[in-house]
Structure formats: C-alpha cells, structure tokens
Design a protein around this motif. Structure first.
Motif, mmCIF file in Angstrom:
data_model
loop_
_atom_site.group_PDB
_atom_site.id
_atom_site.type_symbol
_atom_site.label_atom_id
_atom_site.label_comp_id
_atom_site.label_asym_id
_atom_site.label_seq_id
_atom_site.Cartn_x
_atom_site.Cartn_y
_atom_site.Cartn_z
ATOM 1 N N ALA A 11 5.667 3.436 10.775
ATOM 2 C CA ALA A 11 5.110 4.575 10.056
ATOM 3 C C ALA A 11 3.697 4.209 9.641
ATOM 4 O O ALA A 11 3.432 3.072 9.253
ATOM 5 C CB ALA A 11 5.955 4.892 8.835
ATOM 6 N N VAL A 12 2.782 5.157 9.773
ATOM 7 C CA VAL A 12 1.387 4.920 9.405
ATOM 8 C C VAL A 12 0.963 6.013 8.431
ATOM 9 O O VAL A 12 1.250 7.187 8.647
ATOM 10 C CB VAL A 12 0.458 4.942 10.645
ATOM 11 N N ASP A 13 0.295 5.596 7.367
ATOM 12 C CA ASP A 13 -0.152 6.542 6.351
ATOM 13 C C ASP A 13 -1.616 6.905 6.611
ATOM 14 O O ASP A 13 -2.494 6.067 6.467
ATOM 15 C CB ASP A 13 -0.009 5.874 4.975
ATOM 16 N N TYR A 14 -1.861 8.166 7.026
ATOM 17 C CA TYR A 14 -3.238 8.605 7.270
ATOM 18 C C TYR A 14 -3.766 9.464 6.108
ATOM 19 O O TYR A 14 -4.665 10.276 6.305
ATOM 20 C CB TYR A 14 -3.329 9.395 8.575
ATOM 21 N N ILE A 15 -3.159 9.332 4.957
ATOM 22 C CA ILE A 15 -3.506 10.051 3.730
ATOM 23 C C ILE A 15 -3.203 11.553 3.805
ATOM 24 O O ILE A 15 -2.379 12.023 3.040
ATOM 25 C CB ILE A 15 -4.939 9.758 3.258
ATOM 26 N N GLU B 144 13.671 0.216 6.372
ATOM 27 C CA GLU B 144 12.416 -0.431 6.013
ATOM 28 C C GLU B 144 11.320 0.615 5.771
ATOM 29 O O GLU B 144 10.515 0.485 4.843
ATOM 30 C CB GLU B 144 12.011 -1.392 7.129
ATOM 31 N N LEU C 13 9.266 0.967 2.320
ATOM 32 C CA LEU C 13 7.852 0.646 2.198
ATOM 33 C C LEU C 13 6.935 1.858 2.314
ATOM 34 O O LEU C 13 5.806 1.842 1.825
ATOM 35 C CB LEU C 13 7.455 -0.407 3.238
ATOM 36 N N MET C 14 7.380 2.917 2.979
ATOM 37 C CA MET C 14 6.522 4.084 3.178
ATOM 38 C C MET C 14 7.034 5.341 2.474
ATOM 39 O O MET C 14 6.300 6.313 2.342
ATOM 40 C CB MET C 14 6.397 4.397 4.670
ATOM 41 N N LEU D 271 12.820 -4.504 -0.808
ATOM 42 C CA LEU D 271 12.607 -4.518 -2.260
ATOM 43 C C LEU D 271 13.909 -4.116 -2.940
ATOM 44 O O LEU D 271 14.839 -3.668 -2.296
ATOM 45 C CB LEU D 271 11.484 -3.552 -2.614
ATOM 46 N N PRO E 39 5.168 0.435 -1.325
ATOM 47 C CA PRO E 39 3.939 -0.361 -1.294
ATOM 48 C C PRO E 39 3.046 -0.215 -0.066
ATOM 49 O O PRO E 39 1.864 -0.513 -0.168
ATOM 50 C CB PRO E 39 4.442 -1.800 -1.414
ATOM 51 N N LEU E 40 3.560 0.208 1.065
ATOM 52 C CA LEU E 40 2.663 0.298 2.225
ATOM 53 C C LEU E 40 1.841 1.589 2.238
ATOM 54 O O LEU E 40 0.991 1.760 3.086
ATOM 55 C CB LEU E 40 3.426 0.142 3.538
ATOM 56 N N ARG E 41 2.097 2.481 1.292
ATOM 57 C CA ARG E 41 1.267 3.681 1.199
ATOM 58 C C ARG E 41 -0.131 3.296 0.754
ATOM 59 O O ARG E 41 -0.305 2.364 -0.033
ATOM 60 C CB ARG E 41 1.877 4.669 0.199
ATOM 61 N N LYS E 42 -1.110 4.047 1.244
ATOM 62 C CA LYS E 42 -2.491 3.685 0.935
ATOM 63 C C LYS E 42 -2.840 3.917 -0.537
ATOM 64 O O LYS E 42 -3.760 3.303 -1.061
ATOM 65 C CB LYS E 42 -3.441 4.495 1.823
ATOM 66 N N PHE F 135 -0.890 3.243 -3.069
ATOM 67 C CA PHE F 135 -0.065 2.397 -3.934
ATOM 68 C C PHE F 135 -0.942 1.377 -4.650
ATOM 69 O O PHE F 135 -1.729 0.668 -4.011
ATOM 70 C CB PHE F 135 0.992 1.674 -3.098
#
Lengths: 146, 368
Positions: A59-63, A111, A115-116, A131, A139-142, A144
């Motif tokens: 997963a990728v966070d592009y905002i 996962e 994290l996302m 966690l 935590p992997l969100r931009k 965070f």
C-alpha cells in the motif's frame, strides 16, 4: 525470463462486465476498488492468465489517495502482472480481502491494516500484526507524527 | 470412568531456548495434539520501511543488513537490484560475478545455520551445530577480508560493490572450496541416513504443491514440495543465465525434504561459485557514473532475488527525491509463515519445534 504481461491484452481477455471496471493509467493496470476481488478471481482462474501466485501486496500513501498494489505471478506461464487500485479519502477505507483466493494474502493484509490503516473486509482475522492492539494511528501514513 | 480432555492453551516464546529469535506462538493442545496455533508477531519491529523513507538510497543499504542478519549479502543484493532497476544503472561484469560469488557463499552460510539449528532442535546438542558453525566461520572470515565486517556487511552499492576483492580473498576462497564438499558430505553422513532424524522428520508437516503456491511460500519451502521454481532460473538476474546449475526439488514436502533440499542447494552453490571463479576477469567493480546521492526518476520498481530463505523483493516508489517515497520489503521469512497453521495442526507438540525450525525464519526479517 519472466514475461511482463501486456495490460492491453489482459483487459481484452476479461469478461465484459469486468473489463469495463478496469483502466490503464500511466502504463499501469487499475481496477475500481469494489471489483478487486472479482478481478483477482478471474485472473487466477482464467486459463489464459492463471496468476496462481501472489508475490506481494503493498500500500502506498499518495496523500490525496491510497494505492494498493498487487504483484501477481503465474508459475505456470512464467509471467508477471502488476494490478493497482486507488482508494480516495483518509478514514474508513476498506476493500475486499483476497485471502480466500490466496492464503498468502492473510498476513500481508493484516500488515497493511496495521501500518496503513486500510481495512480488508471478509478477512478471517483482521487485527494488528506488528504493533499492539491499542496503538494509535497507522505509522506508514505520511501524516503520522510520532 | 470418564477422561477429562480439556483443551490447554500454552504460550510458547517470545523468550524460549529453542525459539528462533523473539517469535511467539499461542498453541492450543488437546493432550499432546495441536488443535490450534496462533503466531504473534512484532517483538522485533523496528519500522525499517518507515526509516527508509528518510534516508538516501545508499544509506538504506545499511538497513537491509539488519533484516535477515544471517544473510546480509542477499539482502544487499536484492535492495541494490531494485535501485538499479529504478534508476536504470548498469553494473560492470566483474561486479556481477563478485555479487554472485558472495551471494552463493551467503546461501551456504545461511543453509548451514538452518541445518545446524534444525539438529539442535532435534536434541543433537552441540556436535552437528559446531560442524556447521566451523564452516560458516570460514565464510564470515572471507567477508571480513572483503569489507571489514562479518555480519552487517553493507558490501554492495547501487552500480557495483564497495571495493574490489583483496588478493588474500582468492586464497581463502580457494582453500574453502577445496574442503567444503567433503565437509558437507561429513555433515550429511551424520544426518541423512540417521534413524532418529528420519523418524522425527519423515511425514511431519507435509505441504502439498497447490498449498505452497497458494500460500505464497518461496525458496526451499516451495521446492521441497515439488514446485520447481527458482528465480535464478525463472527470471535470471546478474550472471545466472550464463551458469550451469540444477534446481533440486523434494519428494513429499515434509520436514526431512526441507532439510535435504538445503543440503542439495549448498552443493549447487559450490558448482556456481566454481564456475564464477573460472569466468571472472579483471575490470572495474563499480559504475563511476553513479553519484553518491542518487536522485531517482519519478517511477517505481519491484526487483527480487532468490535469497537463502526465498524470494526477497523490494518495491521502491520514487517521487524524484533523494530518498524513496515508499520502500516495501517482501520478506520471505514473513511470507513463509502463512502456512504455519496448516503445517502444525494435527501434529504432536513434540514435533512442533522441528517442524517450525524447518521453515528457517529470521526474526529481523519477519518483523522488519
């Protein structure tokens, strides 16, 4: 060498009700998030594609939106495919789980939720993995912070 | 008279002498049989993927050492391959050969560890493990000659390796290659035909080919269950397409096959190293055009190598900056645990440790 699937050809192989839900953007194959499960099922069982091996889900966070990326492999034809889906918004994000198609998705989907913060519906055991329960945020969100 | 067969839940790990690192399992037992098992992760989670987002592409090499810390070379290789794919960087031929040699040495070291600890788990305290460690020590000495470190190596760089091999390295490699075959045979003579090993590992934790493919297992786990799939053959990277080697596969997919496949792979690695040594020629070992601070184009890349534990992949997304926008690690140890329940349920609690040990996990990679 592993063949990289031609997205145009893959779309043509799909039944009409599914191919209407897919599109190509920036050379990548996208599908609307509501149809991810049906498409994966088709790609796994279609005799022309036979993507029987799920390499990874990321997963990728592009905002503005989140992208879920499925790296699929066919051990039968030795070919690979990258499938993506976009989820807009920041809260209450969810998508249908593919764990019933590939058992290997189970831990990875947990996962991503951990994290996302993307929830997978129909997952057999959807809870945090790395966690602890009660941890605030993903935590992997931009956005965070600590 | 009625027998009271109440289910008992036993907490196993994270601190346990026979546990491979800080892994925890909650095991539900009916007498001696396992009826349910729940893995608990996260005791070694350090947020590697998040840390990578704030480091430059070269700095991340040091983070990869700490994933699978018994096979740092393979981690380095997987990561630099992804960066090279992302930025379209050429690697000099000599560097490719050196990479293959060190990656195969690392595979031997990692498989020796796996085999040694499997026997330790079986109750063979000391001797076989020390045989394995003796050989692994020689490999670590060679790595020390190469780059000054033994475990956290950081030997590879995007575009090549950190430095050319010192002259002493080839002498060390030569004397190691002269004896390793016999040493493996010696180790095997203790194990392969051993009555106790056979009775404890045969037909335990059988996984079928369809199951392992569906469960995204990789590496020796996949090949032990008769699936002939190895990235070195299926999607050759570096110079593997020029080399001649076989992919051994198992017969039944039980714990014994998972042990035997590792021994066979060590022998294939020896073949690969010998070929590389005869083919390698002098030349540059690093692409000089690669800057110290790499600015990757706005793109994404997934690259994977066949590590000792399985398919180790890096998915890098770049936004044009000096560090990756997202760095996802496809860790083989983590993925290989997805069929733990299928392997363990129905077996006896005494076999759990051996069964679990045959997956060969490293917690640095599981929790990342």
């Amino acid at each position: 060498m592993t063949k990289i699937a031609d997205n145009q050809i893959v779309i043509k192989l799909l039944p009409k009700d599914l191919s209407e839900q897919t599109y190509i953007s920036d050379k990548h194959l996208y599908v609307k998030p509501e149809f991810i499960y049906e498409l994966c099922k088709e790609l796994q069982n279609n005799p022309e594609t036979q993507y029987n091996y799920l390499k990874s889900i990321s997963a990728v966070d592009y905002i503005e939106y989140f992208e879920i990326v499925y790296h699929l492999d066919s051990l039968i034809n030795n070919s690979s495919l990258v499938l993506k889906t976009k989820l807009f918004g920041r809260s209450k994000l969810s998508v249908k789980s593919v764990t019933s198609l590939w058992k290997g998705a189970e831990l990875q989907e947990r996962e991503i939720w951990d994290l996302m913060g993307i929830y997978f519906e129909d997952h057999p055991n959807m809870k945090r993995i790395l966690l602890w329960e009660g941890f605030e945020g993903h935590p992997l969100r931009k956005d965070f912070i600590k | 008279m009625s027998i009271n067969n109440e289910l008992v839940t036993v907490n196993f790990g994270p601190q346990h002498p026979s546990m491979h690192g800080v892994f925890r399992m909650r095991v539900t037992l009916d007498g001696e049989s396992i009826v349910d098992i729940e893995p608990v992760f996260g005791y070694l989670h350090r947020g590697t993927e998040k840390l990578a987002e704030e480091r430059t592409y070269v700095q991340i090499v040091t983070l990869t050492d700490r994933l699978d810390y018994v096979a740092s070379m393979s981690n380095n290789l997987a990561y630099v391959s992804a960066v090279e794919k992302l930025c379209d960087i050429e690697v000099p031929k000599r560097a490719s050969y050196i990479r293959v040699i060190v990656a195969e040495l690392q595979r031997i070291a990692s498989h020796l560890m796996a085999t040694g600890f499997l026997l330790q788990d079986l109750g063979a305290f000391g001797t076989p493990l020390m045989y394995c460690f003796r050989e692994r020590e020689k490999i670590l000495d060679m790595f020390e000659t190469l780059c000054g470190a033994r475990i956290t190596l950081s030997y590879m760089r995007p575009g090549g390796v950190f430095q050319d091999t010192p002259d002493e390295f080839w002498g060390q490699l030569d004397s190691f290659m002269g004896t390793i075959s016999d040493q493996i045979s010696e180790l095997e003579s203790l194990i392969t035909g051993n009555e106790i090993v056979l009775s404890r590992t045969r037909n335990i934790g059988i996984l079928k080919p369809e199951e392992v493919i569906n469960g995204s297992l990789s590496g020796p786990m996949l090949r032990a269950s008769r699936v002939k799939w190895d990235l070195r053959k299926a999607n050759p990277y570096e110079v593997y397409d020029e080399l001649d080697f076989d992919i051994p596969i198992g017969a039944t997919g039980d714990t014994f096959d998972r042990y035997l496949i590792r021994v066979k792979e060590m022998r294939e690695s020896i073949k690969i190293i010998n070929q590389c040594v005869s083919l390698i020629k002098p030349g540059p070992v690093r692409n000089e055009d690669v800057p110290l601070v790499i600015r990757a184009p706005e793109n994404e890349a997934y690259a994977a190598v066949e590590g000792p534990k399985g398919e180790l992949g890096f998915y890098l997304v770049s936004d044009g900056g000096i560090s990756p926008y997202r760095c996802k690690i496809r860790a083989p140890s983590f993925m290989n645990l997805s069929l733990l329940r299928e392997m363990a349920i129905g077996t006896k609690v005494g076999d759990l440790i051996v069964n679990f040990g045959s997956i060969d996990i490293v917690l640095g990679e599981v929790d990342r």
